[in-house]
Write an enzyme that holds these catalytic residues in place. Sequence first.
Site, short mmCIF file in Angstrom:
data_model
loop_
_atom_site.label_atom_id
_atom_site.label_comp_id
_atom_site.label_asym_id
_atom_site.label_seq_id
_atom_site.Cartn_x
_atom_site.Cartn_y
_atom_site.Cartn_z
N GLY A 21 0.83 -1.21 0.00
CA GLY A 21 0.00 0.00 0.00
C GLY A 21 0.86 1.25 0.00
N SER A 118 -7.15 -0.12 13.61
CA SER A 118 -7.73 1.22 13.56
C SER A 118 -8.51 1.45 14.85
CB SER A 118 -8.66 1.30 12.36
OG SER A 118 -9.40 2.49 12.43
N SER A 119 -8.56 2.71 15.30
CA SER A 119 -9.28 3.00 16.55
C SER A 119 -10.76 2.64 16.42
CB SER A 119 -9.15 4.47 16.91
OG SER A 119 -9.64 5.28 15.87
N CYS A 120 -11.28 2.62 15.18
CA CYS A 120 -12.73 2.38 15.00
C CYS A 120 -13.09 0.92 15.21
CB CYS A 120 -13.19 2.89 13.65
SG CYS A 120 -12.49 1.99 12.29
N TYR A 147 -15.78 -4.12 8.46
CA TYR A 147 -14.37 -3.68 8.40
C TYR A 147 -13.66 -4.05 9.70
CZ TYR A 147 -10.56 -0.19 8.15
OH TYR A 147 -9.35 0.47 8.14
N HIS A 190 -12.39 11.12 4.99
CA HIS A 190 -12.63 11.32 6.42
C HIS A 190 -12.85 12.82 6.67
CE1 HIS A 190 -10.28 7.39 6.62
NE2 HIS A 190 -11.44 7.11 7.18
#
Length: 323
Positions: A21, A118-120, A147, A190
Amino acid sequence: MPENSYSPGALDRSATFYVAGHRGLVGSAIWRRLEDEGFSSLVGRTSSELDLKDRKAVFEFFAAEKPRYVALAAAKVGGILANNTYPVDFLSENLRIQTNVMDAALEHGVERLLFLGSSCIYPKLAPQPLKEEYLLTGHLEPTNDAYAIAKIAGILQVQAVRRQYGLPWISAMPTNLYGPGDNFSPTGSHVLPALIRRYEEARLSGAESVTNWGTGSPLREFLHVDDMAEACLYLLENYDCPEQVNVGVGTDVTIKELAQTVAEAVGYTGSIEWDTTKPDGTPRKLMDVSKLTALGWKASIGLDEGIRSTVEWFREHQDDFRK
Ligand SMILES: NC(=O)c1ccc[n+]([C@@H]2O[C@H](COP(=O)([O-])OP(=O)(O)OC[C@H]3O[C@@H](n4cnc5c(N)ncnc54)[C@H](OP(=O)(O)O)[C@@H]3O)[C@@H](O)[C@H]2O)c1
């Protein structure tokens, strides 16, 4: 240094380092950081050169390049709208990308690998600030649960490889990131890049007011991606434990404050309105970064400075920013 986190030591600057990536927000920042640090054998492939969902192609790539280190920053990433609309894509593509890369990395003896969560993916109602130990202690936010499940599987794969093969692979958990190379598309971006684009366009068109969704009262944390990249290398060289490490700044701002800062950085002088009939989302999302701080790293790019330089980057890349 916290108990149980001995340092795995410096990476060899001449060894082959694959950044999966490497054109994305995080991957490109890691790439720049590694170049600055003197890594002389960096390898990257775009998704059109190597689709990481293609297992056979991924194994062939690892057999040919034989990377010693891997930063896994390739993923299907998006905002709430995209996550909520295409959950199958977010689940299936991310599972395939990360499983193919980690399986091939294992088969070809990659010594150190960094996976990004990820924090989410912490539980929706976890106490704030979010501590690493809250992972898997409650229900997920339904709009991005697909996700999150894929990402949690990635963290568990890293832990399983450690348990079964004893390799010092690790996971990091970034907060909201921003910076050069961000996604500025109106549907996929975002909040921070979306605000930069909105206010820049308002300034250019001479709009008298710009309306944002919600009340502006939710609190969010933002980390510049160059700090993130520095933390990634720091963790690869200084951290060796199964538990993921939060990467953030440890402080947050209201969306209203953020909008004001962006408007000032852009030079937009019209009024800022709030459509309070639109939803606000989670009231607060802040990482507890005490583990990372105890390991000896903290962020250095302030939000004002980071936003100003991102606005400059956005202006200089009008032809090629992600729309
Ligand atoms: N951005 C944030 O605020 C944030 C916050 C927390 C965690 N993270 C995590 O950080 C990681 C990177 O995110 P990001 O913001 O850098 O995303 P990004 O800018 O969208 O970059 C993702 C990269 O993944 C590559 N990719 C996607 N699908 C691929 C495929 N099938 N085959 C090969 N490459 C593929 C893309 O390559 P091409 O460009 O070549 O198509 C792209 O460069 C993700 O794991 C994300 O969960 C990001």
